[in-house]
Design a protein around this motif. Structure first.
Motif, PDB file in Angstrom:
ATOM      1  N   SER A   1       0.852  -1.192   0.000  1.00 57.90           N
ATOM      2  CA  SER A   1       0.000   0.000   0.000  1.00 57.90           C
ATOM      3  C   SER A   1       0.880   1.232   0.000  1.00 57.90           C
ATOM      4  CB  SER A   1      -0.913   0.003   1.229  1.00 57.90           C
ATOM      5  OG  SER A   1      -1.611   1.206   1.320  1.00 57.90           O
ATOM      6  N   THR A   2       0.430   2.262  -0.720  1.00 63.26           N
ATOM      7  CA  THR A   2       1.179   3.516  -0.755  1.00 63.26           C
ATOM      8  C   THR A   2       0.644   4.508   0.256  1.00 63.26           C
ATOM      9  OG1 THR A   2      -0.278   4.317  -2.504  1.00 63.26           O
ATOM     10  CG2 THR A   2       1.751   3.218  -3.186  1.00 63.26           C
ATOM     11  N   ASN A   3      -0.321   4.099   1.096  1.00 62.72           N
ATOM     12  CA  ASN A   3      -0.871   5.011   2.089  1.00 62.72           C
ATOM     13  C   ASN A   3       0.190   5.363   3.126  1.00 62.72           C
ATOM     14  OD1 ASN A   3      -3.322   4.963   0.882  1.00 62.72           O
ATOM     15  ND2 ASN A   3      -4.175   3.384   2.226  1.00 62.72           N
TER      16      ASN A   3
ATOM     17  N   ALA B   1      -4.648  -3.115  -2.005  1.00 67.29           N
ATOM     18  CA  ALA B   1      -4.831  -1.989  -2.926  1.00 67.29           C
ATOM     19  C   ALA B   1      -6.293  -1.705  -3.214  1.00 67.29           C
ATOM     20  CB  ALA B   1      -4.097  -2.265  -4.231  1.00 67.29           C
TER      21      ALA B   1
ATOM     22  N   ARG C   1      -9.116   0.937  -0.319  1.00 60.91           N
ATOM     23  CA  ARG C   1      -8.966   2.367  -0.108  1.00 60.91           C
ATOM     24  C   ARG C   1     -10.299   3.074  -0.295  1.00 60.91           C
ATOM     25  NH1 ARG C   1      -3.703   2.869  -3.999  1.00 60.91           N
ATOM     26  NH2 ARG C   1      -2.304   1.493  -2.847  1.00 60.91           N
TER      27      ARG C   1
ATOM     28  N   ALA D   1     -14.148   4.218  -5.399  1.00 61.70           N
ATOM     29  CA  ALA D   1     -13.700   4.629  -6.720  1.00 61.70           C
ATOM     30  C   ALA D   1     -14.692   5.597  -7.352  1.00 61.70           C
ATOM     31  CB  ALA D   1     -13.537   3.404  -7.613  1.00 61.70           C
TER      32      ALA D   1
ATOM     33  N   ASP E   1     -11.367   1.266  -5.364  1.00 63.89           N
ATOM     34  CA  ASP E   1     -10.184   1.914  -5.891  1.00 63.89           C
ATOM     35  C   ASP E   1      -9.096   0.871  -6.077  1.00 63.89           C
ATOM     36  OD1 ASP E   1      -8.071   4.690  -4.840  1.00 63.89           O
ATOM     37  OD2 ASP E   1      -8.682   3.997  -6.817  1.00 63.89           O
TER      38      ASP E   1
ATOM     39  N   PRO F   1      -4.800   0.196  -7.757  1.00 63.71           N
ATOM     40  CA  PRO F   1      -3.478   0.816  -7.804  1.00 63.71           C
ATOM     41  C   PRO F   1      -3.500   2.084  -8.650  1.00 63.71           C
ATOM     42  CG  PRO F   1      -3.354  -1.537  -8.256  1.00 63.71           C
ATOM     43  CD  PRO F   1      -4.806  -1.181  -8.269  1.00 63.71           C
ATOM     44  N   PRO F   2      -2.761   3.092  -8.243  1.00 57.17           N
ATOM     45  CA  PRO F   2      -2.752   4.352  -9.006  1.00 57.17           C
ATOM     46  C   PRO F   2      -2.373   4.162 -10.458  1.00 57.17           C
ATOM     47  CG  PRO F   2      -1.678   4.639  -6.873  1.00 57.17           C
ATOM     48  CD  PRO F   2      -1.929   3.169  -7.029  1.00 57.17           C
ATOM     49  N   ASP F   3      -1.502   3.196 -10.746  1.00 58.40           N
ATOM     50  CA  ASP F   3      -1.082   2.982 -12.139  1.00 58.40           C
ATOM     51  C   ASP F   3      -2.007   2.035 -12.892  1.00 58.40           C
ATOM     52  OD1 ASP F   3      -0.468   0.590 -10.961  1.00 58.40           O
ATOM     53  OD2 ASP F   3       1.645   0.566 -11.565  1.00 58.40           O
ATOM     54  N   GLY F   4      -3.044   1.522 -12.216  1.00 58.20           N
ATOM     55  CA  GLY F   4      -3.998   0.644 -12.875  1.00 58.20           C
ATOM     56  C   GLY F   4      -3.497  -0.762 -13.115  1.00 58.20           C
TER      57      GLY F   4
END
Length: 334
Positions: free
Chosen positions: A28-30, A72, A75, A78, A317, A319-322
């Motif tokens: 996770s990038t949180n 992922a 979050r 979406a 939601d 991953p940010p990069d899909g």
């Protein structure tokens, strides 16, 4: 594959000895949460009471939601044009645990049509949704391995594995049938929009076939983020898209049949995990999508699964990069 084997033996993709699936590991990038701060006791008590009320209300109205999801996907909700979906469970139905489901579709009046595979066990059957009871069945010859199935008018179309042969059945009388040949590389999945037939062959190709001549009229490559998506398996046509099980994963791809682009993904990891945790260790992969267009009901199941599920999709939601590489790996018992 030797006669009587219980698994599809595609050489480079042979199933290994079963072992319990392990949760997906997605970082996770949180950011880390800030240090906690103490509140006055009166504020804590009030907050606790409000939280308890909300929990009671939620429990009274909630449908079951999966707890086993990649990090992922847990979050914030979406946006409307989501590319990723989880699910809420509406209802469970019994399903024949000996059915190696290869094709599935809704037949109206709470019935399903199902094609099952494995040599000496393949069949086409009509099934009661509520009870899972087989109402009608045609047992195929032992050397045939049943695959995808679709219904166009009163005709059931079925393809077979590792052959270019298929069959057309009268939906009201399975003994009335005829054979056909097709020019797909192999027979895996079938679906229809009522005008054309869509087919898959286990690669990244999605075919369009003329329902009268069974000639291939168009072929597109299924892609996501410019990468080909292989192992396209069982198909269903839903609201202008072709939905496909991706073999050996717990994921469904929603595909544009015009250009083959994957518009979004559905993650169903929890279904297989829950079955396994309940002691159903003989199950195989997720496979089988059926759509009740009249009542907007979506059904899914798997090969040798004792249950069939009615679900509703819920945007989540991702991953940010899909990227979906870590969200749709091959099922961990392979």
């Amino acid at each position: 594959m030797t006669a009587g084997s219980r698994r599809r033996p595609a050489p480079p993709r042979r199933r290994a000895s079963p072992m319990a699936p392990s949760p997906l590991s997605v970082s996770s990038t949180n950011p880390s949460p800030p240090p906690s701060r103490r509140l006055p006791r009166t504020a804590v008590a009030a907050a606790g009471a409000a939280l308890a009320t909300l929990l009671l209300l939620a429990a009274a109205a909630a449908v079951w939601r999966p707890a086993y999801l990649p990090a992922a996907l847990l979050r914030r909700p979406a946006p409307a044009a989501a590319r990723f979906y989880s699910f809420d469970l509406v209802r469970e139905y019994p399903h024949d645990p000996a059915a190696f489901t290869q094709g599935l579709l809704y037949g109206g009046n709470d019935t399903l049509f199902e094609s099952t595979g494995l040599y000496h066990q393949s069949s086409v059957r009509k099934v009661d949704l509520q009870t899972g009871k087989v109402l009608e069945q045609h047992q195929m010859d032992g050397w045939m391995f049943g695959e995808g199935l679709t219904l166009l008018g009163d005709r059931l179309f079925q393809v077979t594995w590792r052959k270019n042969d298929g069959f057309i059945y009268d939906r009201h009388n399975f003994s009335k049938r005829e054979s056909f040949t097709h020019k797909m590389l192999d027979g895996w999945g079938l679906a229809t929009d009522g005008k054309i037939i869509f087919g898959s062959d286990g690669t990244s190709k999605l075919y369009q076939l003329d329902p009268e001549s069974l000639e291939v009229t168009k072929t597109v490559t299924v892609k996501y983020q410019d990468n080909a998506v292989s192992f396209i398996n069982e198909l269903e046509y839903i609201n202008g898209e072709v939905w496909a099980n991706v073999w050996q994963t717990d994921c469904i791809a929603r595909i544009s049949y015009e250009d083959g682009q994957v518009a979004s993904w559905i993650f169903l990891h929890e279904l297989r995990q829950q079955l396994w945790n309940s002691g159903n260790t003989a199950i195989d992969v997720l496979n089988g999508i059926a759509w009740d267009e009249e009542k907007n009901r979506l059904f899914v199941t798997g090969k040798l699964w004792p249950k069939l599920y009615e679900i509703k999709l819920r945007p989540v939601d991702g991953p940010p990069d899909g990227s979906v590489e870590r969200l749709c790996p091959r099922a961990s018992f392979y």
